[in-house]
Motif scaffolding. Structure first.
Motif, PDB file in Angstrom:
ATOM      1  N   LEU A  42       0.830  -1.213   0.000  1.00 32.19           N
ATOM      2  CA  LEU A  42       0.000   0.000   0.000  1.00 32.19           C
ATOM      3  C   LEU A  42       0.868   1.268   0.000  1.00 32.19           C
ATOM      4  O   LEU A  42       0.516   2.273  -0.621  1.00 32.19           O
ATOM      5  CB  LEU A  42      -0.962  -0.004   1.194  1.00 32.19           C
ATOM      6  CG  LEU A  42      -2.054  -1.089   1.113  1.00 32.19           C
ATOM      7  CD1 LEU A  42      -2.860  -1.147   2.417  1.00 32.19           C
ATOM      8  CD2 LEU A  42      -3.000  -0.854  -0.066  1.00 32.19           C
ATOM      9  N   THR A  43       2.012   1.202   0.666  1.00 38.02           N
ATOM     10  CA  THR A  43       2.933   2.341   0.658  1.00 38.02           C
ATOM     11  C   THR A  43       3.432   2.587  -0.763  1.00 38.02           C
ATOM     12  O   THR A  43       3.417   3.728  -1.257  1.00 38.02           O
ATOM     13  CB  THR A  43       4.154   2.058   1.569  1.00 38.02           C
ATOM     14  OG1 THR A  43       3.672   1.773   2.878  1.00 38.02           O
ATOM     15  CG2 THR A  43       5.102   3.247   1.608  1.00 38.02           C
ATOM     16  N   MET A  44       3.841   1.521  -1.417  1.00 34.13           N
ATOM     17  CA  MET A  44       4.323   1.662  -2.794  1.00 34.13           C
ATOM     18  C   MET A  44       3.204   2.212  -3.673  1.00 34.13           C
ATOM     19  O   MET A  44       3.438   3.099  -4.505  1.00 34.13           O
ATOM     20  CB  MET A  44       4.794   0.308  -3.315  1.00 34.13           C
ATOM     21  CG  MET A  44       5.311   0.355  -4.738  1.00 34.13           C
ATOM     22  SD  MET A  44       6.108  -1.202  -5.200  1.00 34.13           S
ATOM     23  CE  MET A  44       6.214  -1.023  -6.979  1.00 34.13           C
ATOM     24  N   GLY A  45       1.995   1.720  -3.481  1.00 33.41           N
ATOM     25  CA  GLY A  45       0.851   2.230  -4.232  1.00 33.41           C
ATOM     26  C   GLY A  45       0.662   3.724  -4.016  1.00 33.41           C
ATOM     27  O   GLY A  45       0.388   4.474  -4.964  1.00 33.41           O
ATOM     28  N   GLY A  46       0.844   4.155  -2.769  1.00 29.54           N
ATOM     29  CA  GLY A  46       0.693   5.576  -2.442  1.00 29.54           C
ATOM     30  C   GLY A  46       1.719   6.432  -3.185  1.00 29.54           C
ATOM     31  O   GLY A  46       1.385   7.495  -3.719  1.00 29.54           O
ATOM     32  N   VAL A  47       2.956   5.950  -3.234  1.00 30.13           N
ATOM     33  CA  VAL A  47       4.019   6.710  -3.927  1.00 30.13           C
ATOM     34  C   VAL A  47       3.687   6.804  -5.416  1.00 30.13           C
ATOM     35  O   VAL A  47       3.790   7.872  -6.038  1.00 30.13           O
ATOM     36  CB  VAL A  47       5.411   6.045  -3.730  1.00 30.13           C
ATOM     37  CG1 VAL A  47       6.482   6.818  -4.488  1.00 30.13           C
ATOM     38  CG2 VAL A  47       5.759   5.952  -2.251  1.00 30.13           C
ATOM     39  N   VAL A  48       3.257   5.692  -5.993  1.00 30.08           N
ATOM     40  CA  VAL A  48       2.950   5.653  -7.414  1.00 30.08           C
ATOM     41  C   VAL A  48       1.748   6.571  -7.729  1.00 30.08           C
ATOM     42  O   VAL A  48       1.754   7.292  -8.731  1.00 30.08           O
ATOM     43  CB  VAL A  48       2.682   4.193  -7.849  1.00 30.08           C
ATOM     44  CG1 VAL A  48       2.014   4.138  -9.193  1.00 30.08           C
ATOM     45  CG2 VAL A  48       3.984   3.396  -7.865  1.00 30.08           C
ATOM     46  N   GLU A  49       0.756   6.536  -6.869  1.00 24.71           N
ATOM     47  CA  GLU A  49      -0.418   7.404  -7.043  1.00 24.71           C
ATOM     48  C   GLU A  49       0.021   8.870  -7.076  1.00 24.71           C
ATOM     49  O   GLU A  49      -0.416   9.651  -7.935  1.00 24.71           O
ATOM     50  CB  GLU A  49      -1.401   7.167  -5.892  1.00 24.71           C
ATOM     51  CG  GLU A  49      -2.689   7.974  -6.005  1.00 24.71           C
ATOM     52  CD  GLU A  49      -3.564   7.861  -4.762  1.00 24.71           C
ATOM     53  OE1 GLU A  49      -3.230   7.087  -3.845  1.00 24.71           O
ATOM     54  OE2 GLU A  49      -4.578   8.594  -4.708  1.00 24.71           O
ATOM     55  N   GLU A  50       0.900   9.220  -6.150  1.00 22.49           N
ATOM     56  CA  GLU A  50       1.422  10.580  -6.077  1.00 22.49           C
ATOM     57  C   GLU A  50       2.188  10.925  -7.362  1.00 22.49           C
ATOM     58  O   GLU A  50       2.067  12.029  -7.895  1.00 22.49           O
ATOM     59  CB  GLU A  50       2.385  10.655  -4.890  1.00 22.49           C
ATOM     60  CG  GLU A  50       2.333  11.947  -4.108  1.00 22.49           C
ATOM     61  CD  GLU A  50       3.131  11.772  -2.816  1.00 22.49           C
ATOM     62  OE1 GLU A  50       2.508  11.781  -1.748  1.00 22.49           O
ATOM     63  OE2 GLU A  50       4.374  11.614  -2.888  1.00 22.49           O
ATOM     64  N   GLN A  51       2.977   9.961  -7.851  1.00 21.38           N
ATOM     65  CA  GLN A  51       3.738  10.203  -9.095  1.00 21.38           C
ATOM     66  C   GLN A  51       2.808  10.540 -10.259  1.00 21.38           C
ATOM     67  O   GLN A  51       3.075  11.446 -11.042  1.00 21.38           O
ATOM     68  CB  GLN A  51       4.547   8.963  -9.468  1.00 21.38           C
ATOM     69  CG  GLN A  51       5.880   8.830  -8.764  1.00 21.38           C
ATOM     70  CD  GLN A  51       6.652   7.641  -9.338  1.00 21.38           C
ATOM     71  OE1 GLN A  51       6.154   6.529  -9.354  1.00 21.38           O
ATOM     72  NE2 GLN A  51       7.860   7.889  -9.802  1.00 21.38           N
ATOM     73  N   VAL A  52       1.712   9.784 -10.358  1.00 23.18           N
ATOM     74  CA  VAL A  52       0.781  10.017 -11.469  1.00 23.18           C
ATOM     75  C   VAL A  52       0.130  11.395 -11.323  1.00 23.18           C
ATOM     76  O   VAL A  52       0.083  12.179 -12.280  1.00 23.18           O
ATOM     77  CB  VAL A  52      -0.293   8.904 -11.540  1.00 23.18           C
ATOM     78  CG1 VAL A  52      -1.347   9.234 -12.576  1.00 23.18           C
ATOM     79  CG2 VAL A  52       0.365   7.565 -11.850  1.00 23.18           C
ATOM     80  N   GLN A  53      -0.350  11.690 -10.106  1.00 22.31           N
ATOM     81  CA  GLN A  53      -0.993  12.986  -9.889  1.00 22.31           C
ATOM     82  C   GLN A  53      -0.024  14.140 -10.162  1.00 22.31           C
ATOM     83  O   GLN A  53      -0.373  15.120 -10.816  1.00 22.31           O
ATOM     84  CB  GLN A  53      -1.511  13.084  -8.449  1.00 22.31           C
ATOM     85  CG  GLN A  53      -2.824  12.348  -8.251  1.00 22.31           C
ATOM     86  CD  GLN A  53      -3.207  12.205  -6.783  1.00 22.31           C
ATOM     87  OE1 GLN A  53      -2.401  12.515  -5.905  1.00 22.31           O
ATOM     88  NE2 GLN A  53      -4.414  11.730  -6.525  1.00 22.31           N
ATOM     89  N   ASP A  54       1.198  13.996  -9.660  1.00 19.70           N
ATOM     90  CA  ASP A  54       2.183  15.068  -9.825  1.00 19.70           C
ATOM     91  C   ASP A  54       2.617  15.223 -11.278  1.00 19.70           C
ATOM     92  O   ASP A  54       2.854  16.345 -11.739  1.00 19.70           O
ATOM     93  CB  ASP A  54       3.412  14.815  -8.936  1.00 19.70           C
ATOM     94  CG  ASP A  54       3.096  15.047  -7.465  1.00 19.70           C
ATOM     95  OD1 ASP A  54       1.989  15.547  -7.173  1.00 19.70           O
ATOM     96  OD2 ASP A  54       3.941  14.719  -6.606  1.00 19.70           O
ATOM     97  N   SER A  55       2.731  14.112 -11.999  1.00 17.59           N
ATOM     98  CA  SER A  55       3.149  14.224 -13.402  1.00 17.59           C
ATOM     99  C   SER A  55       2.079  14.971 -14.197  1.00 17.59           C
ATOM    100  O   SER A  55       2.377  15.786 -15.072  1.00 17.59           O
ATOM    101  CB  SER A  55       3.420  12.847 -14.003  1.00 17.59           C
ATOM    102  OG  SER A  55       2.237  12.091 -14.115  1.00 17.59           O
TER     103      SER A  55
END
Lengths: 239, 239
Positions: free
Chosen positions: B25-38
């Motif tokens: 879930l932590t990794m998912g959170g980082v990836v979610e942030e990456q998509v939103q930020d990109s």
């Protein structure tokens, strides 16, 4: 050929692992054929060959399901360790890559059919032929490397993906220039670009299969390493 | 919230599974942030935010490696069965999808930086915003579904991928028309098309994560089923 599997108390277990390996190589063979045929279908404007590629999708999906079930069953029943466990995990991941290679071949077949419907296709033949031949060869060599657990071959193939990426970029640039000169061709050139893109993806997936093989044999996770680092790591790591 | 794990003789084993789930879930959170930020970096032409997205790649790769090691270790040491085994296999596969979502976000960040370098970007803002918001939401809901083992939510998200695919095709058609009208824009419009393509891929990967969750909870392999068939299967299958 190296022997990875540890001594098993059960001959039955050995047979199960061998069946799993055979299914994986069979699936690889079907996918390899799909890629070669999709390429040939494009080059010859052969709609019925393109249809063959699409028809093989169900075989690939079926094998994907069978292999996954086998992996789960062996894990639950045999509780494998060390090399056996790595083999199952490696195949379980590599099989997803094969399945996606098949998907990309299907996309190429679909695009080929569209191009046939819309009449002669502009440009891109030479590039598609060159890159397509490269990735077909890569798949073939990867399956050979898996069959022989040949890690040097796997590294060699994985490195070729760089060349595919470069060729892809060059081809793209030339097609963009062509579109600028003849804007009426844009829609059709796009079909060619998507085919190139699929070939480039096939190169990526094939590289991933090689990385899973390196994990199988060496027990090191090389997915996020550069190819040079992988080379160095593998050489310093005992068998 | 459903309880999947079987009774463990060892509290330690429970802790290991919980740690694995938390890392996922932590990794998912980082990836979610990456998509939103990109996405935000593209919309605001914000180069430093795009750089942030790229920097997070090493965190994602590190977590990917940790989770894979945890899966291997638990399999070797605990020899899990039934629901526990499915959880580990499901996470092991889903994590590869997360990693690729992160890769696509990194590509969007790179393309954004190129667009910033080359001056103002033509068209595509509305489409990228719409599709980007959709896939960001899908990732968010998928991680929620994983946290709660909520299969209905997973099916709902997986179905949304169809809408993403349709929106993507529509956007592409309008950009092709635009390029025909203004061939000088072709190179820059291509950057926009690659961003759309990455978003579409993120939708695909997110759907795959949902399918792995359905396998986790229901024990059925739904990867090659249509969404309607999945719906029907899941409803007739006992918990």
């Amino acid at each position: 050929m190296k022997e990875l599997t540890t001594d098993h108390t059960s001959q039955q277990f050995n047979n199960e692992l061998e069946t799993l390996r055979q299914h994986f190589l069979t699936m690889g063979g079907v996918v390899e054929e799909q890629v070669q045929d999709s390429l040939q279908a494009f080059l010859d404007s052969n709609g019925s060959l393109a249809q063959d590629v699409k028809n093989k999708d169900s075989t690939v999906n079926e094998l994907d399901g069978i292999i996954d079930e086998e992996c789960t069953r062996i894990l639950a029943k045999r509780q494998p360790a060390a090399g056996d466990l790595r083999m199952i995990l490696s195949i379980s991941k590599a099989v997803s890559e094969l399945e996606r290679i098949g998907d990309e071949a299907k996309k190429i077949a679909n695009l080929t059919m569209q191009l046939i419907d819309e009449g002669e296709s502009p440009r891109g033949y030479v590039e598609i032929n060159r890159i397509g031949t490269m990735v077909s060869r890569m798949i073939h060599d990867t399956l050979d490397a898996y069959a022989r657990l040949d890690i040097d071959a796997a590294i060699k193939v994985a490195k070729q993906d760089r060349t595919v990426d470069m060729e892809y970029k060059t081809a793209l640039r030339s097609l963009v220039t062509y579109m600028m000169e003849d804007p009426r061709s844009i829609t059709r050139v796009f079909h060619v670009i998507w085919i190139l893109r699929s070939l480039e993806r096939i190169g990526d997936h094939t590289r991933h299969v090689c990385q899973h093989l390196i994990f199988l044999v060496k027990g090191i996770d090389v997915r996020h390493m550069s190819m040079d680092k992988i080379d160095a790591q593998v050489k310093t790591q005992p068998e």
